[in-house]
Design an enzyme around this catalytic site. Structure first.
Site, mmCIF file in Angstrom:
data_model
loop_
_atom_site.group_PDB
_atom_site.id
_atom_site.type_symbol
_atom_site.label_atom_id
_atom_site.label_comp_id
_atom_site.label_asym_id
_atom_site.label_seq_id
_atom_site.Cartn_x
_atom_site.Cartn_y
_atom_site.Cartn_z
ATOM 1 N N VAL A 33 0.894 -1.183 0.168
ATOM 2 C CA VAL A 33 0.064 0.000 0.030
ATOM 3 C C VAL A 33 0.981 1.245 -0.107
ATOM 4 O O VAL A 33 0.560 2.264 -0.543
ATOM 5 C CB VAL A 33 -0.816 0.052 1.204
ATOM 6 C CG1 VAL A 33 -1.740 1.315 1.383
ATOM 7 C CG2 VAL A 33 -1.854 -1.239 1.186
ATOM 8 N N CYS A 34 2.011 1.229 0.801
ATOM 9 C CA CYS A 34 3.061 2.345 0.633
ATOM 10 C C CYS A 34 3.646 2.709 -0.569
ATOM 11 O O CYS A 34 3.790 3.697 -0.940
ATOM 12 C CB CYS A 34 3.790 2.236 1.990
ATOM 13 S SG CYS A 34 3.058 2.297 3.685
ATOM 14 N N SER A 35 3.957 1.475 -1.223
ATOM 15 C CA SER A 35 4.451 1.695 -2.472
ATOM 16 C C SER A 35 3.734 2.311 -3.655
ATOM 17 O O SER A 35 4.020 2.982 -4.140
ATOM 18 C CB SER A 35 5.105 0.218 -2.973
ATOM 19 O OG SER A 35 6.046 -0.224 -2.055
#
Length: 158
Positions: free
Chosen positions: A44-46
């Site tokens: 999700v952060c990527s």
């Protein structure tokens, strides 16, 4: 004390991915998008950081500097930045002070599942050229993304 829209943004200095000091005040006269995120290299952060990189031309046209912040070490952030091929600073809040200042901190992340202590919440803040917070979004769930359209709309109205 909780930060809110209209407040002067709390100042900070953190190490970037290259272990250089970066201060919020370094970007005085620019709009700043501060993105707190839980974990480098997570899916999700990527997605979030790639999305910001894809929209870089728009942010540049809005005189906006993007800063990503997590509690990961600068070593991890350097590898992740290279892996994602992003060109904005990633800042290490390893000591967990700035995440707390911005109400973007899990004392315990995923209780009962991971029980990680001290993780940044996914959140977005827009700070105007005068240093005032003009947008605040703290995602109630770390799997959610910030509202990118609202961020850009806020910057466009600044």
């Amino acid at each position: 004390m909780s930060v809110k829209v209209g407040d002067t943004a709390p100042q900070f200095t953190l190490k970037n991915q290259d272990a250089e000091n970066v201060s919020l005040s370094d970007f005085q006269g620019k709009n700043i998008v501060v993105l707190f995120f839980p974990f480098a290299f997570s899916s999700v952060c990527s997605i979030e950081m790639k999305r910001m990189q894809q929209d870089m031309e728009k942010f540049t046209s809005l005189n906006a500097q993007i800063l990503g912040i997590s509690v990961d070490s600068h070593y991890t952030l350097r590898a992740w930045k290279k892996d994602l091929q992003i060109n904005f600073p990633l800042l290490s809040d390893f000591n967990k002070e700035v995440s707390r200042l911005y109400d973007s901190f899990y004392e315990i992340y995923a209780p009962g599942k991971y029980d990680y202590k001290g993780v940044s919440k996914r959140s977005a803040f827009v700070i105007d050229k005068k240093g005032k917070i003009i947008y605040k979004e703290i995602c109630p769930n770390s799997g959610e993304q910030p509202d990118y359209d609202s961020i850009k709309k806020t910057l466009g109205n600044e």
